[in-house]
Design a protein around this motif. Sequence first.
Motif, PDB file in Angstrom:
ATOM      1  N   LEU A 364       4.472 -11.471 -49.093  1.00 19.03           N
ATOM      2  CA  LEU A 364       4.075 -11.234 -50.482  1.00 19.03           C
ATOM      3  C   LEU A 364       2.856 -12.063 -50.872  1.00 19.03           C
ATOM      4  O   LEU A 364       2.063 -11.679 -51.742  1.00 19.03           O
ATOM      5  CB  LEU A 364       5.239 -11.556 -51.413  1.00 19.03           C
ATOM      6  N   ASP A 365       2.688 -13.216 -50.216  1.00 17.07           N
ATOM      7  CA  ASP A 365       1.541 -14.063 -50.532  1.00 17.07           C
ATOM      8  C   ASP A 365       0.216 -13.395 -50.183  1.00 17.07           C
ATOM      9  O   ASP A 365      -0.835 -13.764 -50.715  1.00 17.07           O
ATOM     10  CB  ASP A 365       1.652 -15.396 -49.775  1.00 17.07           C
ATOM     11  N   GLU A 366       0.269 -12.439 -49.259  1.00 12.85           N
ATOM     12  CA  GLU A 366      -0.955 -11.777 -48.810  1.00 12.85           C
ATOM     13  C   GLU A 366      -1.311 -10.580 -49.685  1.00 12.85           C
ATOM     14  O   GLU A 366      -2.356  -9.951 -49.492  1.00 12.85           O
ATOM     15  CB  GLU A 366      -0.794 -11.312 -47.361  1.00 12.85           C
ATOM     16  N   LEU A 367      -0.433 -10.181 -50.613  1.00 13.00           N
ATOM     17  CA  LEU A 367      -0.658  -9.003 -51.443  1.00 13.00           C
ATOM     18  C   LEU A 367      -1.005  -9.413 -52.863  1.00 13.00           C
ATOM     19  O   LEU A 367      -0.485 -10.394 -53.394  1.00 13.00           O
ATOM     20  CB  LEU A 367       0.594  -8.120 -51.464  1.00 13.00           C
ATOM     21  N   SER A 368      -1.858  -8.626 -53.488  1.00 12.98           N
ATOM     22  CA  SER A 368      -2.152  -8.845 -54.902  1.00 12.98           C
ATOM     23  C   SER A 368      -1.021  -8.263 -55.738  1.00 12.98           C
ATOM     24  O   SER A 368      -0.186  -7.506 -55.243  1.00 12.98           O
ATOM     25  CB  SER A 368      -3.472  -8.162 -55.272  1.00 12.98           C
ATOM     26  N   VAL A 369      -1.036  -8.592 -57.032  1.00  9.21           N
ATOM     27  CA  VAL A 369      -0.007  -8.063 -57.930  1.00  9.21           C
ATOM     28  C   VAL A 369      -0.061  -6.543 -57.967  1.00  9.21           C
ATOM     29  O   VAL A 369       0.970  -5.862 -57.924  1.00  9.21           O
ATOM     30  CB  VAL A 369      -0.190  -8.648 -59.343  1.00  9.21           C
ATOM     31  N   SER A 374       2.047  -1.129 -56.431  1.00 10.63           N
ATOM     32  CA  SER A 374       1.779   0.160 -55.789  1.00 10.63           C
ATOM     33  C   SER A 374       2.758   0.428 -54.645  1.00 10.63           C
ATOM     34  O   SER A 374       3.301   1.528 -54.517  1.00 10.63           O
ATOM     35  CB  SER A 374       0.335   0.183 -55.274  1.00 10.63           C
ATOM     36  N   ARG A 375       2.994  -0.589 -53.806  1.00 10.91           N
ATOM     37  CA  ARG A 375       3.916  -0.420 -52.680  1.00 10.91           C
ATOM     38  C   ARG A 375       5.333  -0.143 -53.189  1.00 10.91           C
ATOM     39  O   ARG A 375       6.052   0.676 -52.630  1.00 10.91           O
ATOM     40  CB  ARG A 375       3.938  -1.690 -51.821  1.00 10.91           C
ATOM     41  N   ARG A 376       5.709  -0.862 -54.243  1.00 18.09           N
ATOM     42  CA  ARG A 376       7.069  -0.685 -54.778  1.00 18.09           C
ATOM     43  C   ARG A 376       7.234   0.703 -55.374  1.00 18.09           C
ATOM     44  O   ARG A 376       8.284   1.332 -55.241  1.00 18.09           O
ATOM     45  CB  ARG A 376       7.352  -1.759 -55.836  1.00 18.09           C
ATOM     46  N   ALA A 383       8.378  12.148 -59.726  1.00 13.55           N
ATOM     47  CA  ALA A 383       7.435  13.258 -59.883  1.00 13.55           C
ATOM     48  C   ALA A 383       6.038  12.693 -60.108  1.00 13.55           C
ATOM     49  O   ALA A 383       5.882  11.576 -60.633  1.00 13.55           O
ATOM     50  CB  ALA A 383       7.851  14.143 -61.058  1.00 13.55           C
ATOM     51  N   PRO A 384       4.978  13.442 -59.736  1.00 12.38           N
ATOM     52  CA  PRO A 384       3.602  12.953 -59.913  1.00 12.38           C
ATOM     53  C   PRO A 384       3.304  12.520 -61.341  1.00 12.38           C
ATOM     54  O   PRO A 384       2.598  11.525 -61.557  1.00 12.38           O
ATOM     55  CB  PRO A 384       2.752  14.161 -59.514  1.00 12.38           C
ATOM     56  N   ALA A 385       3.843  13.270 -62.311  1.00 10.36           N
ATOM     57  CA  ALA A 385       3.591  12.917 -63.715  1.00 10.36           C
ATOM     58  C   ALA A 385       4.200  11.556 -64.059  1.00 10.36           C
ATOM     59  O   ALA A 385       3.614  10.768 -64.810  1.00 10.36           O
ATOM     60  CB  ALA A 385       4.161  14.003 -64.631  1.00 10.36           C
ATOM     61  N   GLU A 386       5.388  11.272 -63.493  1.00  9.64           N
ATOM     62  CA  GLU A 386       6.044   9.987 -63.749  1.00  9.64           C
ATOM     63  C   GLU A 386       5.257   8.845 -63.120  1.00  9.64           C
ATOM     64  O   GLU A 386       5.126   7.758 -63.709  1.00  9.64           O
ATOM     65  CB  GLU A 386       7.475  10.008 -63.194  1.00  9.64           C
ATOM     66  N   VAL A 387       4.696   9.086 -61.913  1.00 13.38           N
ATOM     67  CA  VAL A 387       3.886   8.061 -61.254  1.00 13.38           C
ATOM     68  C   VAL A 387       2.658   7.747 -62.103  1.00 13.38           C
ATOM     69  O   VAL A 387       2.310   6.578 -62.335  1.00 13.38           O
ATOM     70  CB  VAL A 387       3.468   8.526 -59.844  1.00 13.38           C
ATOM     71  N   THR A 388       2.002   8.808 -62.577  1.00 14.82           N
ATOM     72  CA  THR A 388       0.804   8.631 -63.408  1.00 14.82           C
ATOM     73  C   THR A 388       1.134   7.848 -64.671  1.00 14.82           C
ATOM     74  O   THR A 388       0.389   6.953 -65.097  1.00 14.82           O
ATOM     75  CB  THR A 388       0.217  10.009 -63.774  1.00 14.82           C
ATOM     76  N   GLN A 389       2.277   8.184 -65.283  1.00 17.28           N
ATOM     77  CA  GLN A 389       2.686   7.504 -66.514  1.00 17.28           C
ATOM     78  C   GLN A 389       2.952   6.022 -66.268  1.00 17.28           C
ATOM     79  O   GLN A 389       2.522   5.158 -67.048  1.00 17.28           O
ATOM     80  CB  GLN A 389       3.936   8.180 -67.078  1.00 17.28           C
ATOM     81  N   LEU A 390       3.627   5.702 -65.171  1.00 17.41           N
ATOM     82  CA  LEU A 390       3.933   4.305 -64.861  1.00 17.41           C
ATOM     83  C   LEU A 390       2.678   3.524 -64.518  1.00 17.41           C
ATOM     84  O   LEU A 390       2.523   2.365 -64.920  1.00 17.41           O
ATOM     85  CB  LEU A 390       4.927   4.235 -63.701  1.00 17.41           C
ATOM     86  N   GLU A 391       1.770   4.161 -63.779  1.00 18.19           N
ATOM     87  CA  GLU A 391       0.520   3.480 -63.441  1.00 18.19           C
ATOM     88  C   GLU A 391      -0.300   3.186 -64.697  1.00 18.19           C
ATOM     89  O   GLU A 391      -0.899   2.119 -64.833  1.00 18.19           O
ATOM     90  CB  GLU A 391      -0.291   4.330 -62.453  1.00 18.19           C
ATOM     91  N   TYR A 394       1.382   0.316 -66.496  1.00 20.05           N
ATOM     92  CA  TYR A 394       1.122  -0.938 -65.782  1.00 20.05           C
ATOM     93  C   TYR A 394      -0.310  -1.427 -66.076  1.00 20.05           C
ATOM     94  O   TYR A 394      -0.537  -2.616 -66.334  1.00 20.05           O
ATOM     95  CB  TYR A 394       1.301  -0.714 -64.276  1.00 20.05           C
ATOM     96  N   GLY A 395      -1.283  -0.489 -66.065  1.00 21.39           N
ATOM     97  CA  GLY A 395      -2.663  -0.859 -66.355  1.00 21.39           C
ATOM     98  C   GLY A 395      -2.822  -1.408 -67.752  1.00 21.39           C
ATOM     99  O   GLY A 395      -3.549  -2.382 -67.969  1.00 21.39           O
ATOM    100  N   ALA A 396      -2.097  -0.798 -68.720  1.00 21.92           N
ATOM    101  CA  ALA A 396      -2.186  -1.264 -70.103  1.00 21.92           C
ATOM    102  C   ALA A 396      -1.612  -2.672 -70.247  1.00 21.92           C
ATOM    103  O   ALA A 396      -2.149  -3.503 -70.981  1.00 21.92           O
ATOM    104  CB  ALA A 396      -1.442  -0.282 -71.009  1.00 21.92           C
ATOM    105  N   VAL A 397      -0.508  -2.936 -69.539  1.00 23.65           N
ATOM    106  CA  VAL A 397       0.108  -4.271 -69.598  1.00 23.65           C
ATOM    107  C   VAL A 397      -0.836  -5.307 -69.012  1.00 23.65           C
ATOM    108  O   VAL A 397      -1.024  -6.394 -69.575  1.00 23.65           O
ATOM    109  CB  VAL A 397       1.461  -4.271 -68.843  1.00 23.65           C
ATOM    110  N   LEU A 398      -1.456  -4.995 -67.857  1.00 23.25           N
ATOM    111  CA  LEU A 398      -2.398  -5.927 -67.247  1.00 23.25           C
ATOM    112  C   LEU A 398      -3.577  -6.218 -68.175  1.00 23.25           C
ATOM    113  O   LEU A 398      -4.029  -7.362 -68.315  1.00 23.25           O
ATOM    114  CB  LEU A 398      -2.915  -5.365 -65.919  1.00 23.25           C
ATOM    115  N   GLU A 399      -4.075  -5.167 -68.811  1.00 24.45           N
ATOM    116  CA  GLU A 399      -5.210  -5.320 -69.721  1.00 24.45           C
ATOM    117  C   GLU A 399      -4.857  -6.231 -70.883  1.00 24.45           C
ATOM    118  O   GLU A 399      -5.650  -7.083 -71.301  1.00 24.45           O
ATOM    119  CB  GLU A 399      -5.652  -3.947 -70.238  1.00 24.45           C
TER     120      GLU A 399
END
Length: 406
Positions: A364-369, A374-376, A383-391, A394-399
């Motif tokens: 885990l030390d070798e991977l970024s957050v 993404s791996r998890r 479904a693709p729509a659910e993946v897009t929604q979660l991504e 996640y982007g909004a939380v990081l921002e």
Amino acid sequence: MRILHTSDWHLGQHFMGKTRQAEHQAFCAWMIEQVRAHGVDALLIAGDIFDTGAPPSYAREQYNRFIVELRATGCELVVLGGNHDSVAMLSESQSLLAELGTRVIPGVCSELSEQLLVLHQRDGQPGALLCGIPFIRPRDVLHSQAGQSAQDKQLSLQQAIAEHYQQLYALAEAKRVELGGQLPIIATGHLTTVGASASDSVREIYVGSLEAFPTSAFPPAAYIALGHIHRPQKVGGLEHIRYSGSPLALSFDEARQQKEVLLVELDAGGLRQITPLPVPCFQPLLSLRGSLAELAESIKQAASQGTAETPVWLEVLVTSDDYLTDLQVRIEALCQGLPVEVLRVRRERGSASAGLTASAGETLDELSVSEVFSRRLQQEQLAPAEVTQLEGLYGAVLEQLRSPDS
């Protein structure tokens, strides 16, 4: 001579907030039935009759009631103190219970001869000699010596316990000659032996000193009745050295064990036969493991063992869904309307981390957050729509976390 060997009743135990009173009451009634059905001459309880040194009043009442009911069967009772038992508490009623045909050995006696008992058959004739050895505390047999290493202390304690057995056995041999030389000699013990298989509920006795007692250090008794280990078993494959195990499952890892007491038959020639008597399960207890989808089916299957009056007690170990924050609520929903009760929910920590890095040989030390997320996410069936929604989430939380005003 017929002897019933049992141990580790742990009267008064509370199991994750649940009382075992009804189970112990049912077990005591079952024991009385077995004594009558098999014509038992003497019952040996090899330690840990109580769960704590200050048991609740209902547990003491169960103990006393059992002794009174057993007396009516004509069977003798010998109670040996265990590491959970209080020597002082067991000693309180020792002389009174002797009037009811019950002999109690709370701890190592000041006079060794007090631990040598003659067990009688139902016709009153001597049937066996008992070297009644309870849990031996280091202070009972050792004097502290300055400068001893941990290894020296372990060896000294082992030698002192072995000497205690040998001295008492020598007294028994002399008593046997006095009584005609035809009686088998039995010994007891409450300790861990080399090779014994324990369970989660077994407490370490000699912390930092004696790990396990070798079978070669026991005297050549016809039968050695042991307590402390909750799984019934022969010791070192030897027929005459046995743990009877606890009559109730005292932890979830004991849930699938067949509990038993041992009917031991002896004569002048020594040990004749040992017959395990299976103890009924008075309270279903199960440990389930899997994802939420797998657990839904497992819980339904477990429910078939329960009733409205006696629901199955469950431990649930969640594997692939362990990251969820509302596991308790989800598990309760799966149990809705079923005769089950979840006493503990556990997460299989580390399962997700192992899955993220194992295939690539990374840590885990070798991977970024972002790479961990993404791996998890790839491990989920979405479904693709659910993946897009979660991504996007996640982007909004990081921002927001990167914002100086956050």
